[in-house]
Design an enzyme around this catalytic site. Structure first.
Site, PDB file in Angstrom:
ATOM      1  CB  SER A 158      81.748   4.687 -32.956  1.00  0.00           C
ATOM      2  OG  SER A 158      80.505   5.164 -32.490  1.00  0.00           O
ATOM      3  CE1 TYR A 191      80.415   5.682 -38.076  1.00  0.00           C
ATOM      4  CE2 TYR A 191      79.071   5.554 -36.096  1.00  0.00           C
ATOM      5  CZ  TYR A 191      80.226   5.943 -36.728  1.00  0.00           C
ATOM      6  OH  TYR A 191      81.194   6.598 -36.015  1.00  0.00           O
TER       7      TYR A 191
END
Length: 281
Positions: free
Chosen positions: A135, A148
């Protein structure tokens, strides 16, 4: 088709980005196994072919080991592992105990490592590959999803280390995703007008579709990428327009030089990427 006879495992492949990846591999001719804790609401299928499903908790090393043994036993081989399962709820660091943030790291970093290690013996036999689903949150500040972002940063480094340790038998690469339109997009961007407005902040003018990610994953798993390992492929539509460009007065119609210039809205620096909701693992 390009991947006829190949066997592919897609973790978290029952919905969203994972299901899109699984469909792309099915369309390319591969036999696909998707795994998650719960079965999909509808079968994952494409090109008249259907993925098989197995229930497994990727945070349980013994269960993961058993799962990959079963896949190899059933299909006789394993050619590619796509580590897609992951995600996180929005939670500021000061609003949760450290243990809750640690669970996010466990799902997004430790679980892919657990799956990769379990799959390695089978992938080595076929000179297969691993595709990590990363990501853009791993390379920029991620307020509200800090654990995250940290996990995704670690995942990219893990992939590069694996690519060195496991060469030449197993190739390991990452797809670094930006915003992807899934069935959960409305939770983050609102109605269709909100989704369109967010898409307009992307240089290519839209959010990615799960199939865009899937096609990139198929490429990395195929012979066309046979000399690609340890790489990070950006699948983010060109990224984000730098915020300072919109704050500056130069090159604007109402600025000092009156010359005008392109000024688009900026993507909010929030949990906007493909894995921002906790997915099945």
């Amino acid at each position: 088709m390009e991947l006829n006879g190949r066997v592919v495992v897609v973790t978290g492949g029952t919905r969203g980005v994972g299901a899109g990846i699984a469909r792309s591999f099915l369309a390319a001719g591969a036999e696909v196994v998707v795994c998650a804790r719960r079965p999909p609401e509808q079968p994952v299928e494409a090109a008249g072919r259907k993925a098989s499903f197995a229930s497994v908790d990727l945070r349980d090393p013994a269960a993961v080991q058993e799962f990959f043994g079963a896949v190899a036993g059933c299909h006789g081989r394993l050619d590619c592992l796509v580590n897609n399962a992951g995600g996180t709820p929005y939670r500021l660091l000061g609003e949760g105990e450290a243990q809750r943030h640690a669970r996010v790291v466990e799902l997004n970093l430790i679980a892919p490592m657990t799956a990769s290690v379990a799959a390695y013996p089978w992938l080595r036999e076929t000179r297969g590959s691993i595709v990590m689903i990363g990501s853009v949150s791993g390379t920029r500040p991620s307020p509200g999803t800090a654990a995250y972002g940290a996990a995704k940063a670690g995942l990219e480094n893990l992939a590069r280390s694996m690519a060195v340790e496991w060469a030449p038998e197993v190739r390991v690469n990452s797809l670094v995703l930006g915003m992807v339109r899934t069935e959960l997009s409305h939770l983050h961007y609102g109605d269709e007008s909100g989704i369109a407005a967010v898409g307009a902040t992307v240089p290519l003018g839209r959010l990615a579709e799960p199939s865009d990610v899937g096609e990139a994953a198929v490429f990395l798993a195929s012979g066309r990428a046979g000399y690609v390992s340890g790489a990070s492929l950006l699948v983010h539509g060109g990224g984000e327009r730098p915020a300072f460009l919109d704050a500056a007065t130069a090159n604007k119609a109402d600025g000092p030089d009156k010359t005008g210039g392109p000024n688009g809205p900026n993507d909010a620096n929030g949990p906007n990427d493909a894995n921002n909701v906790e997915k099945e693992s």
